[in-house]
Design a protein around this motif. Sequence first.
Motif, PDB file in Angstrom:
ATOM      1  N   ALA A  44     -61.187  93.155 108.581  1.00 55.93           N
ATOM      2  CA  ALA A  44     -61.383  93.196 107.291  1.00 55.93           C
ATOM      3  C   ALA A  44     -62.757  92.274 107.138  1.00 55.93           C
ATOM      4  O   ALA A  44     -62.988  91.378 107.999  1.00 55.93           O
ATOM      5  CB  ALA A  44     -60.382  92.687 106.407  1.00 55.93           C
ATOM      6  N   GLU A  45     -63.434  92.688 105.973  1.00 50.25           N
ATOM      7  CA  GLU A  45     -64.739  92.049 105.693  1.00 50.25           C
ATOM      8  C   GLU A  45     -64.228  90.624 105.565  1.00 50.25           C
ATOM      9  O   GLU A  45     -63.403  90.288 104.892  1.00 50.25           O
ATOM     10  CB  GLU A  45     -65.632  92.783 104.621  1.00 50.25           C
ATOM     11  N   MET A  94     -63.527  89.848 102.033  1.00 52.17           N
ATOM     12  CA  MET A  94     -62.702  90.800 101.135  1.00 52.17           C
ATOM     13  C   MET A  94     -61.910  90.016 100.302  1.00 52.17           C
ATOM     14  O   MET A  94     -61.597  88.703 100.444  1.00 52.17           O
ATOM     15  CB  MET A  94     -61.631  91.170 102.186  1.00 52.17           C
ATOM     16  N   SER A 109     -62.746  97.552 102.386  1.00 51.07           N
ATOM     17  CA  SER A 109     -63.152  96.433 103.026  1.00 51.07           C
ATOM     18  C   SER A 109     -62.360  96.279 104.184  1.00 51.07           C
ATOM     19  O   SER A 109     -62.464  95.262 104.922  1.00 51.07           O
ATOM     20  CB  SER A 109     -63.253  95.301 101.935  1.00 51.07           C
ATOM     21  N   SER A 110     -61.317  96.918 104.562  1.00 49.05           N
ATOM     22  CA  SER A 110     -60.412  96.515 105.799  1.00 49.05           C
ATOM     23  C   SER A 110     -59.941  97.874 106.392  1.00 49.05           C
ATOM     24  O   SER A 110     -59.885  98.902 105.478  1.00 49.05           O
ATOM     25  CB  SER A 110     -59.176  95.803 105.009  1.00 49.05           C
TER      26      SER A 110
END
Length: 228
Positions: A121-122, A125, A136-137
């Motif tokens: 994930a970012e 996030m 984002s994941s």
Amino acid sequence: MAVLVTAGRLCHLAGRTVTSLSARSRRAVSLPATRCYIFTSTRTNLQFRLDEQTAHSSLDLFKKDTGVIYRMLGLDPTHVQDNPERFRDWAVVFADEKISSGRHYWEVTVKKSQEFRLGVAEALMSRDDCVGTNSSSWVFGYAQRKWFAMTGNKVVPVMLVGKPDRVGILLDYEAGFLGLVDIEKPRIIHTIGAQFKAPLCPAFGLWDGELLTHSDLEEPEGLKQEEL
């Protein structure tokens, strides 16, 4: 060809079930069609521990922060140190390393868990979301005795027989894919394609049992370019 499925209940709020899409908005969705990837990125051994500052109050870390266990009741959130990095509603924890380039491999041992998610994930996030429910994941999950790939709340079944005790995760940042690896073969079982644009963290969701992470590993020999 993309596989159509219905995105329904796939996340759990600690102590209760949450439906990710309402009945009115529930519809068939699909991930982009799988592609053939050319693996060209630099290979390095990623070493990480789980980051306690991100861990939801129902998760306890152990074995020098390489393992995580789910506690059904967990801690009262008011008794957990207030930290903007911590997941507030979902039983999720991030690793303490950020990835912005290269090709990386790690493994996860599953102990007595029937519902979990593994992926990336970012780093920034939202801590109000669950991994897999936003763009984002990117995760591989296991629930109701079935595997699936998930990103942006879109779900694709993964055709994997049974639940192995240990699986691998392969990330190639530049090539733009996350792969689920059968470590016994070894082979890539399924990939999720993406255009990564921000630093990523290994990410884990857990709703029962335990997960034990294994990093600083060499990528297994035999993982070759595949079209999945």
